[in-house]
Design a protein around this motif. Structure first.
Motif, PDB file in Angstrom:
ATOM      1  N   ASP A   2      43.443  29.165  34.808  1.00  0.00           N
ATOM      2  CA  ASP A   2      44.203  30.245  35.447  1.00  0.00           C
ATOM      3  C   ASP A   2      45.378  29.707  36.249  1.00  0.00           C
ATOM      4  N   ALA A   3      45.184  28.555  36.875  1.00  0.00           N
ATOM      5  CA  ALA A   3      46.270  27.965  37.664  1.00  0.00           C
ATOM      6  C   ALA A   3      47.428  27.550  36.753  1.00  0.00           C
ATOM      7  N   ASP A   4      47.112  27.006  35.579  1.00  0.00           N
ATOM      8  CA  ASP A   4      48.149  26.614  34.624  1.00  0.00           C
ATOM      9  C   ASP A   4      48.906  27.831  34.102  1.00  0.00           C
ATOM     10  N   LYS A   5      48.165  28.903  33.833  1.00  0.00           N
ATOM     11  CA  LYS A   5      48.800  30.129  33.355  1.00  0.00           C
ATOM     12  C   LYS A   5      49.720  30.709  34.423  1.00  0.00           C
ATOM     13  N   ALA A   6      49.252  30.703  35.660  1.00  0.00           N
ATOM     14  CA  ALA A   6      50.072  31.226  36.764  1.00  0.00           C
ATOM     15  C   ALA A   6      51.314  30.370  36.946  1.00  0.00           C
ATOM     16  N   LYS A  10      55.201  31.536  36.514  1.00  0.00           N
ATOM     17  CA  LYS A  10      56.217  31.305  37.551  1.00  0.00           C
ATOM     18  C   LYS A  10      57.441  30.610  36.972  1.00  0.00           C
ATOM     19  N   LYS A  11      57.200  29.598  36.135  1.00  0.00           N
ATOM     20  CA  LYS A  11      58.312  28.867  35.523  1.00  0.00           C
ATOM     21  C   LYS A  11      59.113  29.781  34.601  1.00  0.00           C
TER      22      LYS A  11
END
Length: 182
Positions: A2-6, A10-11
């Protein structure tokens, strides 16, 4: 995760904001309505476009790898034959630089295509239009990059290889005419 997806979201949002600033798109109400109607179909076409781009990139990468691999094996063989390889080594370095530029620009183009397919174009048609313009501009850059590599290979690199071949022929003919002492 989930952190990678978020982080990826953002990017992407940052890239979309940058595209909006770079390609200042002012849409009239009629064009905004038209874009909202056709953008989903256009996004589906980007999937096919991305697949074609990936296929051509794979083929191009094979060719570039083959050329650089041949140069890598040729230079030591020419040195062993006492041929000056400075011109070829310079050409090899320049070719690697051109290929690196192409690869960077291709990845930027691919990112734009991904962004184009992943954004909600109905709620933000300005982001869609600006990202579309960005992808179009990046496609032009890729075309220039591939033309530069092609021109370099058929121009400067080919000339350097011909010069090395003539040096090799000259040294071989000198060896054949020199009498050997027993």
């Amino acid at each position: 995760t989930d952190a990678d997806k978020a982080d990826a979201i953002k990017k992407r949002d940052a890239r979309l904001s940058a595209n909006k600033l770079k390609f200042t798109v002012k849409l009239a109400a009629s064009e905004e309505t038209r874009l909202k109607g056709v953008c989903k179909a256009a996004q589906e076409k980007t999937v096919a476009l991305e697949a074609r781009a990936n296929k051509s990139n794979v083929e191009r990468a094979k060719v570039y790898t083959a050329i650089t691999g041949e140069l890598t094996t040729l230079i030591p063989r020419l040195k062993a034959a006492s041929v000056d390889t400075a011109e070829i080594e310079k050409s090899q370095t320049e070719l690697a630089s051109l290929i690196s530029t192409y690869t960077t620009d291709y990845n930027t183009y691919l990112t734009s295509l991904n962004d184009l397919g992943g954004l909600d174009c109905v709620t933000d048609p300005v982001a869609f239009k600006s990202t579309l313009e960005s992808a179009r501009a990046e496609r032009v850059v890729i075309a220039k990059d591939t033309a530069a590599v092609r021109a370099y290979v058929s121009g400067a690199l080919k000339t350097a290889l011909k010069n090395a071949a003539s040096q090799l022929d000259t040294s071989n003919s000198n060896e054949a005419t020199t009498p050997t002492v027993k």
